[in-house]
Design a protein around this motif. Structure first.
Motif, PDB file in Angstrom:
ATOM      1  N   PRO A 300      16.791  11.676 -22.619  1.00  0.00           N
ATOM      2  CA  PRO A 300      15.840  10.972 -21.742  1.00  0.00           C
ATOM      3  C   PRO A 300      14.503  11.701 -21.677  1.00  0.00           C
ATOM      4  N   ASP A 301      13.440  10.924 -21.577  1.00  0.00           N
ATOM      5  CA  ASP A 301      12.101  11.499 -21.420  1.00  0.00           C
ATOM      6  C   ASP A 301      11.810  11.841 -19.968  1.00  0.00           C
ATOM      7  N   VAL A 302      12.410  11.081 -19.056  1.00  0.00           N
ATOM      8  CA  VAL A 302      12.149  11.254 -17.628  1.00  0.00           C
ATOM      9  C   VAL A 302      13.494  11.343 -16.915  1.00  0.00           C
ATOM     10  N   ILE A 303      13.564  12.216 -15.924  1.00  0.00           N
ATOM     11  CA  ILE A 303      14.779  12.401 -15.131  1.00  0.00           C
ATOM     12  C   ILE A 303      14.464  12.033 -13.682  1.00  0.00           C
ATOM     13  N   VAL A 304      15.330  11.197 -13.091  1.00  0.00           N
ATOM     14  CA  VAL A 304      15.143  10.735 -11.712  1.00  0.00           C
ATOM     15  C   VAL A 304      16.300  11.259 -10.876  1.00  0.00           C
ATOM     16  N   ARG A 305      15.983  11.938  -9.809  1.00  0.00           N
ATOM     17  CA  ARG A 305      16.989  12.463  -8.880  1.00  0.00           C
ATOM     18  C   ARG A 305      16.620  12.050  -7.458  1.00  0.00           C
ATOM     19  N   ARG A 306      17.672  11.853  -6.680  1.00  0.00           N
ATOM     20  CA  ARG A 306      17.441  11.473  -5.288  1.00  0.00           C
ATOM     21  C   ARG A 306      17.440  12.719  -4.420  1.00  0.00           C
ATOM     22  N   GLN A 307      16.438  12.852  -3.595  1.00  0.00           N
ATOM     23  CA  GLN A 307      16.311  13.953  -2.653  1.00  0.00           C
ATOM     24  C   GLN A 307      16.151  13.399  -1.250  1.00  0.00           C
ATOM     25  N   GLN A 308      16.087  14.296  -0.281  1.00  0.00           N
ATOM     26  CA  GLN A 308      15.980  13.848   1.103  1.00  0.00           C
ATOM     27  C   GLN A 308      14.670  13.113   1.354  1.00  0.00           C
ATOM     28  N   SER A 309      13.620  13.518   0.645  1.00  0.00           N
ATOM     29  CA  SER A 309      12.322  12.879   0.838  1.00  0.00           C
ATOM     30  C   SER A 309      12.176  11.592   0.040  1.00  0.00           C
ATOM     31  N   GLY A 310      13.127  11.287  -0.841  1.00  0.00           N
ATOM     32  CA  GLY A 310      13.041  10.086  -1.659  1.00  0.00           C
ATOM     33  C   GLY A 310      13.457  10.372  -3.090  1.00  0.00           C
ATOM     34  N   TRP A 311      12.997   9.525  -3.989  1.00  0.00           N
ATOM     35  CA  TRP A 311      13.323   9.672  -5.402  1.00  0.00           C
ATOM     36  C   TRP A 311      12.300  10.576  -6.073  1.00  0.00           C
ATOM     37  N   ASN A 312      12.800  11.602  -6.739  1.00  0.00           N
ATOM     38  CA  ASN A 312      11.944  12.558  -7.434  1.00  0.00           C
ATOM     39  C   ASN A 312      11.962  12.263  -8.933  1.00  0.00           C
ATOM     40  N   VAL A 313      10.789  12.109  -9.518  1.00  0.00           N
ATOM     41  CA  VAL A 313      10.642  11.792 -10.937  1.00  0.00           C
ATOM     42  C   VAL A 313       9.922  12.950 -11.610  1.00  0.00           C
ATOM     43  N   HIS A 314      10.525  13.504 -12.661  1.00  0.00           N
ATOM     44  CA  HIS A 314       9.885  14.584 -13.401  1.00  0.00           C
ATOM     45  C   HIS A 314      10.246  14.470 -14.874  1.00  0.00           C
ATOM     46  N   LEU A 315       9.418  15.073 -15.697  1.00  0.00           N
ATOM     47  CA  LEU A 315       9.636  15.037 -17.139  1.00  0.00           C
ATOM     48  C   LEU A 315      10.812  15.924 -17.530  1.00  0.00           C
ATOM     49  N   ASN A 316      11.476  15.535 -18.596  1.00  0.00           N
ATOM     50  CA  ASN A 316      12.554  16.348 -19.146  1.00  0.00           C
ATOM     51  C   ASN A 316      11.942  17.456 -19.996  1.00  0.00           C
ATOM     52  N   PRO A 317      12.099  18.718 -19.607  1.00  0.00           N
ATOM     53  CA  PRO A 317      11.466  19.799 -20.394  1.00  0.00           C
ATOM     54  C   PRO A 317      11.948  19.849 -21.831  1.00  0.00           C
ATOM     55  N   ALA A 318      13.124  19.285 -22.127  1.00  0.00           N
ATOM     56  CA  ALA A 318      13.654  19.371 -23.484  1.00  0.00           C
ATOM     57  C   ALA A 318      12.866  18.533 -24.479  1.00  0.00           C
ATOM     58  N   VAL A 319      12.127  17.521 -24.010  1.00  0.00           N
ATOM     59  CA  VAL A 319      11.399  16.651 -24.931  1.00  0.00           C
ATOM     60  C   VAL A 319       9.920  16.985 -25.011  1.00  0.00           C
ATOM     61  N   VAL A 320       9.456  17.899 -24.194  1.00  0.00           N
ATOM     62  CA  VAL A 320       8.036  18.269 -24.209  1.00  0.00           C
ATOM     63  C   VAL A 320       7.838  19.380 -25.235  1.00  0.00           C
ATOM     64  N   PRO A 321       7.087  19.136 -26.303  1.00  0.00           N
ATOM     65  CA  PRO A 321       6.874  20.196 -27.310  1.00  0.00           C
ATOM     66  C   PRO A 321       6.119  21.373 -26.714  1.00  0.00           C
ATOM     67  N   ARG A 322       6.597  22.563 -27.007  1.00  0.00           N
ATOM     68  CA  ARG A 322       5.949  23.777 -26.536  1.00  0.00           C
ATOM     69  C   ARG A 322       4.944  24.216 -27.594  1.00  0.00           C
ATOM     70  N   VAL A 323       3.686  23.915 -27.330  1.00  0.00           N
ATOM     71  CA  VAL A 323       2.618  24.239 -28.269  1.00  0.00           C
ATOM     72  C   VAL A 323       1.372  24.615 -27.471  1.00  0.00           C
ATOM     73  N   ARG A 324       0.645  25.574 -27.989  1.00  0.00           N
ATOM     74  CA  ARG A 324      -0.602  25.972 -27.353  1.00  0.00           C
ATOM     75  C   ARG A 324      -1.533  26.544 -28.411  1.00  0.00           C
ATOM     76  N   LEU A 325      -2.764  26.756 -28.013  1.00  0.00           N
ATOM     77  CA  LEU A 325      -3.773  27.284 -28.918  1.00  0.00           C
ATOM     78  C   LEU A 325      -3.587  28.785 -29.089  1.00  0.00           C
ATOM     79  N   ASN A 326      -3.638  29.234 -30.325  1.00  0.00           N
ATOM     80  CA  ASN A 326      -3.509  30.658 -30.628  1.00  0.00           C
ATOM     81  C   ASN A 326      -4.831  31.344 -30.306  1.00  0.00           C
ATOM     82  N   ARG A 327      -4.871  32.031 -29.184  1.00  0.00           N
ATOM     83  CA  ARG A 327      -6.112  32.663 -28.735  1.00  0.00           C
ATOM     84  C   ARG A 327      -6.539  33.809 -29.652  1.00  0.00           C
TER      85      ARG A 327
END
Length: 502
Positions: A300-327
């Motif tokens: 899944p790209d997005v994970i939805v969990r229920r919390q006391q304040s409501g439904w929490n939506v966050h990205l799945n870290p497994a699908v986000v490529p880890r890339v950055r600029l080589n300083r």
């Protein structure tokens, strides 16, 4: 006579630059394809790096700096001891104190800084090249194909080279299902045997292959495949009944016409139903037990969990490529770059654009997913029956993007909820007006049809017309052909095939 003249017109038009077109295509990619594309860019572009690899290199550099600091402290201890003892520091073998003139800034200091930058990035490469640990893939078992399995059994059987050649030819001609689709006479003409094998020899070789494991292999039809598996049945009377059905009543068997079969065989309908259940337990595709065992899982790209304040939506870290600029490389390039465009300058610009595109892609996905969850909270709490009608325009207006952008974002993107993993397009359903004038989603109606069929009598199942009348009684005006389409989407058979005969 016509004349030629020039005319200047001013027009406004929208055009997509090649880079913007590429960004649109990247937004429509699945997470797997997008990650593969980013990895390809990281391999080709020296200005892109993996943050995890860079952190390992930074830790290695810290160890090196610590060792250098310890060496400096050791030198200071020896120097102080020499002063206390009145020793001459120019003696051979004694380290010389640093010259104050060396501390002045100059080209040497700048070169040393560059050297530190290079060492910080190169140390990781040396560590990776010296890593001799095996990966998990080195311990993965080799897959056994159907042909390998059958050839292994032929190798331990006592037969003449001629018979072995014909049997191997039959095994190599099987398809992925384990069936022999090639005619035996055509197969005999392809063998380099003298004299050429006749039909009887090829039939004997075929029976030999059909006696191998798994049962039903090398069959030329579905009926023959099921007949080859009948000897495995323990009940002799049931085995005989099943063989009779497969040999003489395939048409009625395919139509599941139990009364017709019971009348033709002069047996009770319940006995025919038991025979049909025994046939369903047979394997019509014996070749599927071998070969590729790879299973494609949905991440899944997005994970939805229920919390006391409501439904929490966050990205799945497994699908986000880890890339950055080589300083490190960026600083070195900016320091020594020449005027004009160079290939390295194009790489640097491409690297910056890639990093921005990764951030923008997942930010858009998260915004669309949060808007969908806000619209479909009842679905998350109560299931498909509570699905509300939703169109792309509503999400586009709430997020502030175009409808085409929402369509691309929801394509091949998945959301993990407490009730299962769904594609983002699953939450969009066209509205259907009820008798009271309120809107109901097609997903809710499809779920209601499935529940009606699940609660029906096995001996008197509901037809599509009866389901249409029951929906109308509940205030849902749905055409019969629409009910048929929804039933087929649920992969539910027609009423005649759902009816059980006692």
């Amino acid at each position: 006579m016509g004349s030629m003249h020039l005319r200047a017109d001013i027009r406004q038009s929208q055009t997509l630059s090649p880079r913007l077109q590429h960004a649109v295509r990247m937004l429509q990619m699945s997470s797997l394809d997008f990650a593969a594309m980013v990895r390809s860019k990281m391999e080709d572009n020296p200005f892109l790096e993996d943050p995890d690899d860079a952190d390992d290199g930074s830790r290695a550099q810290g160890v090196q700096q610590t060792a250098s600091s310890d060496a400096g402290q050791e030198y200071g201890t020896h120097a102080m001891a020499g002063l206390d003892m009145g020793m001459d520091h120019d003696l051979p073998g004694m380290p010389h104190p640093p010259d104050p003139a060396d501390a002045l800034p100059g080209p040497a200091v700048e070169a040393a800084d560059d050297r530190d930058l290079w060492l910080a990035d190169m140390h990781l490469g040396a560590r990776q090249s010296g890593d001799t640990q095996g990966s998990a893939m080195d311990m993965a078992a080799c897959e056994t194909t159907l042909a390998m399995h059958l050839h292994g059994q032929l190798n331990v059987m006592a037969m003449t080279p001629r018979d072995l050649c014909m049997a191997r030819a039959i095994v190599d001609s099987l398809d992925d299902d384990g069936y022999l689709r090639t005619d035996l006479q055509e197969l005999a003409g392809l063998l380099a045997l003298t004299p050429a094998p006749d039909a009887q020899e090829m039939l004997i070789a075929l029976r030999l292959v059909q006696s191998l494991d798994p049962a039903g292999v090398a069959a030329r039809s579905v009926g023959e495949c099921l007949l080859l598996q009948c000897p495995q049945m323990g009940d002799a009377s049931m085995r005989q009944l099943v063989q009779t059905l497969l040999q003489h009543h395939m048409d009625a068997l395919a139509a599941r016409d139990v009364p017709r079969l019971a009348k033709a065989l002069q047996v009770p309908a319940a006995r025919v139903t038991q025979a049909l259940d025994a046939i369903r337990r047979l394997n019509p595709r014996p070749g599927w037990s071998f070969g590729s065992s790879r299973v494609d899982y949905i991440v899944p790209d997005v994970i939805v969990r229920r919390q006391q304040s409501g439904w929490n939506v966050h990205l799945n870290p497994a699908v986000v490529p880890r890339v950055r600029l080589n300083r490190v490389y960026e600083q070195l390039f900016q320091r020594y770059r020449c005027t004009g465009q160079t290939p390295l300058a194009d790489h640097l610009q491409e690297a910056r654009w890639t990093v921005r595109n990764v951030e923008q892609r997942f930010s858009t996905i998260l915004d669309v997913a949060q808007a969908i969850v806000r619209k479909q909270q009842l679905f998350l709490e109560y299931g498909a029956m509570a699905m509300k009608p939703l169109v792309l325009r509503e999400i586009a207006e709430e997020v502030g993007v175009h409808e085409s952008t929402v369509s691309r974002v929801t394509n091949n993107k998945y959301m993990a909820t407490p009730t299962g993993v769904f594609e983002l397009k699953h939450f969009f359903s066209r509205p259907m007006l009820s008798a009271s004038g309120s809107a109901c989603s097609a997903t809710a109606i499809r779920q209601l049809i499935g529940e009606m069929i699940a609660a029906e009598s096995a001996h008197q199942p509901l037809s599509d017309a009866q389901i249409t009348r029951q929906l109308a009684a509940q205030g849902l005006v749905v055409a019969r052909r629409t009910v048929t389409k929804y039933r087929q989407l649920l992969r539910i058979e027609a009423v005649d095939k759902r009816r059980h005969h006692s």
